[in-house]
Design a protein around this motif. Structure first.
Motif, short mmCIF file in Angstrom:
data_model
loop_
_atom_site.label_atom_id
_atom_site.label_comp_id
_atom_site.label_asym_id
_atom_site.label_seq_id
_atom_site.Cartn_x
_atom_site.Cartn_y
_atom_site.Cartn_z
N SER A 85 40.39 43.21 54.02
CA SER A 85 40.94 43.19 52.65
C SER A 85 39.82 43.14 51.62
O SER A 85 38.68 42.77 51.93
N GLY A 86 40.17 43.52 50.40
CA GLY A 86 39.20 43.49 49.31
C GLY A 86 38.81 42.07 48.94
O GLY A 86 37.65 41.79 48.62
N TYR A 87 39.79 41.17 48.99
CA TYR A 87 39.49 39.77 48.69
C TYR A 87 38.39 39.28 49.65
O TYR A 87 37.38 38.69 49.23
N GLN A 88 38.60 39.57 50.89
CA GLN A 88 37.66 39.14 51.92
C GLN A 88 36.29 39.81 51.76
O GLN A 88 35.25 39.15 51.92
N ALA A 89 36.28 41.10 51.45
CA ALA A 89 35.01 41.82 51.29
C ALA A 89 34.19 41.19 50.16
O ALA A 89 32.97 40.98 50.30
N ASN A 90 34.84 40.87 49.06
CA ASN A 90 34.11 40.28 47.93
C ASN A 90 33.57 38.90 48.27
O ASN A 90 32.41 38.59 48.00
N VAL A 91 34.42 38.07 48.85
CA VAL A 91 33.97 36.72 49.21
C VAL A 91 32.83 36.82 50.23
O VAL A 91 31.79 36.15 50.10
N ALA A 138 39.33 37.52 40.76
CA ALA A 138 39.21 36.17 41.32
C ALA A 138 38.39 36.13 42.61
O ALA A 138 37.66 35.17 42.87
N SER A 139 38.48 37.18 43.41
CA SER A 139 37.77 37.18 44.69
C SER A 139 36.26 37.22 44.48
O SER A 139 35.50 36.62 45.27
N LEU A 140 35.80 37.89 43.43
CA LEU A 140 34.36 37.87 43.12
C LEU A 140 33.93 36.48 42.72
O LEU A 140 32.89 35.97 43.15
N PHE A 142 38.46 47.08 35.07
CA PHE A 142 39.08 45.76 35.08
C PHE A 142 40.59 45.87 35.24
O PHE A 142 41.24 46.64 34.55
N SER A 143 41.10 45.06 36.16
CA SER A 143 42.47 45.28 36.64
C SER A 143 43.55 44.91 35.63
O SER A 143 44.65 45.43 35.71
N MET A 144 43.27 44.04 34.69
CA MET A 144 44.31 43.61 33.76
C MET A 144 44.24 44.33 32.42
O MET A 144 45.18 44.29 31.64
N VAL A 185 28.85 45.81 42.35
CA VAL A 185 30.03 46.19 41.57
C VAL A 185 31.25 46.29 42.48
O VAL A 185 31.13 46.57 43.68
N ASP A 186 32.40 46.03 41.89
CA ASP A 186 33.67 46.11 42.59
C ASP A 186 34.44 47.32 42.04
O ASP A 186 34.84 47.33 40.88
N GLU A 187 34.62 48.32 42.89
CA GLU A 187 35.26 49.58 42.48
C GLU A 187 36.73 49.64 42.92
O GLU A 187 37.26 50.74 43.11
N ALA A 188 37.36 48.49 43.07
CA ALA A 188 38.75 48.46 43.58
C ALA A 188 39.68 49.42 42.82
O ALA A 188 40.46 50.14 43.43
N HIS A 189 39.58 49.42 41.49
CA HIS A 189 40.48 50.28 40.70
C HIS A 189 39.82 51.60 40.30
O HIS A 189 40.35 52.32 39.47
N ALA A 190 38.66 51.88 40.86
CA ALA A 190 37.95 53.12 40.50
C ALA A 190 37.87 54.10 41.66
O ALA A 190 37.83 55.31 41.45
N GLY A 234 34.62 48.27 47.40
CA GLY A 234 35.82 49.00 46.96
C GLY A 234 36.91 48.77 47.97
O GLY A 234 36.66 48.22 49.05
N THR A 235 38.13 49.18 47.62
CA THR A 235 39.24 48.90 48.54
C THR A 235 39.93 50.19 48.98
O THR A 235 39.88 51.20 48.30
N PHE A 236 40.59 50.09 50.11
CA PHE A 236 41.47 51.15 50.56
C PHE A 236 42.91 50.86 50.13
O PHE A 236 43.83 51.59 50.46
N SER A 237 43.08 49.75 49.41
CA SER A 237 44.44 49.24 49.15
C SER A 237 45.06 49.71 47.85
O SER A 237 46.21 49.44 47.58
N LYS A 238 44.29 50.42 47.03
CA LYS A 238 44.85 50.86 45.75
C LYS A 238 45.03 52.38 45.77
O LYS A 238 45.94 52.85 46.42
N ALA A 239 44.16 53.13 45.09
CA ALA A 239 44.36 54.59 45.07
C ALA A 239 44.34 55.18 46.48
O ALA A 239 44.94 56.23 46.72
#
Ligand SMILES: *Cc1c(COP(=O)(O)O)cnc(C)c1O
Length: 367
Positions: A76-82, A103-105, A148-150, A173-178, A205-210
Motif C-alpha cells: 500500500s501507499g501508506y506503507q511505502a511512505n512510512v 498523513a502517511s508521509l 495534494f489530495s485535498m 516526492v509522493d506522486e500518488a495523485h500524479a 507513487g501508488t497503484f491504487s489511484k489512477a
C-alpha cells in the motif's frame, strides 16, 4: 462511474480511479491470469520467500516508467511512505515537510526519529528559512506530495530542486495523485512533466489511484533501494504484495504508457467542468477552482453546511461525493472534495452542475 451508496444508485464523484482503470477488462484479465498462475497470496514477506518473479518484472517496469535505476513495490501507499521515510532518515537528521502532506508521509517522518520541520503549504520562502538555519553538514530531506489530495494543487518541483541543490538536501516526492496523469512521454507523473527526474532522489507513487489497483512503489537509485531492502522495517516485516495486485499493476503501467485515450478523456472532462464550475461558484461568492488536476475542492468553510450539501446531493440527485472536515483539512476549510474521471459522460457532468447549483441555492448559500 456508477455506484451504489447504501443500496441507492449514484454517480461517483469522489473516486481516485481517475482513468476508470479499476473496471478495465485488461486489468481484470491480467489480475485473473496472475492469480491463476501464482495463487492469491505471496505467502511470506519479501526477504523470506514472498518475492515472486512477477515482483521483479513489475519493479523493473516501474523503474523504466519512472526513469530511475530501480524500484521496490509495497502492498500500500501508506506503507511505502512510512517504510521509505523512516528508512532514509534517522535521529540527528532533518526532514522538511509541507504542512499539507499526506498523513502517511508525516507518520514516516515521526517514525524516523529525525527532527521534523513542517513548512507552510507551498511556501518555499518558509522552507528556505528553515534550511538556512540547519547545520551545513546535517543530513537533510525535503518531503512532499506532488499533487495534494485535498486541494488538487501542485508542488513547484523546480524551486524545490534548486533549494535542495543549494542546501544539499535529498528530495522524496509522493506522486500518488500524479502517477498516470502527467508527463508527455510516459504519463508517469509530475516528476516526468517537470523534466527533473535526475534531481529528485526518491519517487513514491501508488497503484491504487489512477492505476486502478492496489499497492505502491518507491523508485530511485539502486543504492537507496538496496538500503531499503536491508533496512526498511515497513518493507521487511510485512507480507509481500499479492499476485493479483502485481498483475493488474503491471498491466496498468503498460497501458498508461502506450494508450493515452483515457488520459485525454480525463483532461477533456477537467477542462469542460472547470470554467462552468467557476461561473457557478462565483454566483455564490465561493472561491473558484483551477484545472490543475482532477481534484476540485469546493470550500464552504462550515462543517454542517458542507455535510448538509453532500447529503442532499446524494439523496436528491444521486451524486456521491464526500464532505471533508477537519482534521483531514485545516480548520474552517470544510469542503466538498470532488473528483472527475475519464468515464464521466458530459451529461453526468451537466447533471452534477445543475444539482450543485440547486443544492447550494436551497442551502441558503446566497449572500
Ligand atoms: C492515497 C495516498 C496515499 C496512500 O496510498 P494507499 O495506497 O491508499 O495506501 C499516500 N499518499 C498520498 C498523497 C495519497 O493520496
Amino acid at each position: 462511474m456508477h455506484c451504489h451508496v447504501n443500496g441507492y444508485p449514484a454517480i461517483n464523484f469522489c473516486s481516485n480511479n481517475y482513468l476508470g482503470l479499476a473496471h478495465d477488462i485488461r486489468l481484470k484479465q491480467a489480475a485473473i491470469q496472475a492469480i491463476e498462475t501464482y495463487g492469491t497470496g505471496a505467502g511470506a514477506s519479501p526477504l523470506v520467500g514472498g518475492t515472486q518473479s512477477l515482483t521483479a518484472v513489475l519493479q523493473e517496469a516501474v523503474a523504466d516508467f519512472k526513469g530511475t535505476e530501480a524500484s521496490l513495490v509495497f502492498p500500500s501507499g501508506y506503507q511505502a511512505n512510512v517504510a521509505a521515510v523512516s528508512a532514509i532518515a534517522q535521529p540527528g537528521d532533518f526532514i522538511f515537510a509541507d504542512k499539507l502532506n499526506h498523513a502517511s508521509l508525516l507518520d514516516g517522518c515521526i517514525l524516523s526519529g529525525a527532527q521534523v520541520h513542517r513548512y507552510r503549504h507551498l511556501q518555499y520562502g518558509d522552507l528556505k528559512r528553515m534550511l538556512e538555519k540547519t547545520p551545513k553538514d546535517a543530513v537533510k530531506w525535503i518531503v512532499t506530495d506532488t499533487v495534494f489530495s485535498m486541494d488538487g494543487d501542485i508542488t513547484d518541483l523546480k524551486i524545490l530542486t534548486e533549494l535542495a541543490a543549494t542546501y544539499n538536501a535529498g528530495i522524496l516526492v509522493d506522486e500518488a495523485h500524479a502517477t498516470g496523469l502527467y508527463g508527455d512521454q510516459r504519463s508517469s507523473g509530475q516528476v516526468e512533466q517537470s523534466g527533473l527526474s535526475r534531481e529528485i532522489t526518491l519517487q513514491v507513487g501508488t497503484f491504487s489511484k489512477a492505476l486502478g489497483g492496489l499497492g505502491a512503489y518507491v523508485a530511485g537509485p539502486r543504492i537507496l533501494i538496496d538500503w531499503m531492502i536491508n533496512r526498511s522495517r515497513g518493507f521487511i516485516y510485512s507480507t509481500a504484495p499479492s499476485p493479483g495486485m502485481l498483475g493488474s499493476a503491471l498491466e496498468a503501467v503498460r497501458i498508461v504508457q502506450t494508450d493515452t485515450t483515457l488520459k485525454q478523456k480525463l483532461w477533456q472532462n477537467v477542462f469542460y467542468l472547470q470554467p462552468r464550475l467557476n461561473t457557478l461558484l462565483a454566483r455564490f461568492d465561493l472561491p473558484g477552482v483551477q484545472a490543475r488536476s482532477p481534484i476540485f475542492p469546493i470550500i464552504l468553510g462550515d462543517n454542517e453546511t458542507t455535510m448538509r450539501v453532500s447529503e442532499r446531493l446524494l439523496s436528491e440527485y444521486g451524486i456521491f461525493l464526500q464532505g471533508i472536515r477537519p482534521p483531514s483539512v485545516p480548520r474552517n476549510t470544510a469542503r466538498l472534495r470532488f473528483t472527475v474521471s475519464a468515464p464521466h459522460e458530459t451529461t453526468q457532468l451537466n447533471h452534477f452542475l445543475d444539482a450543485l447549483e440547486s443544492t447550494l441555492a436551497q442551502t441558503n448559500m446566497v449572500h
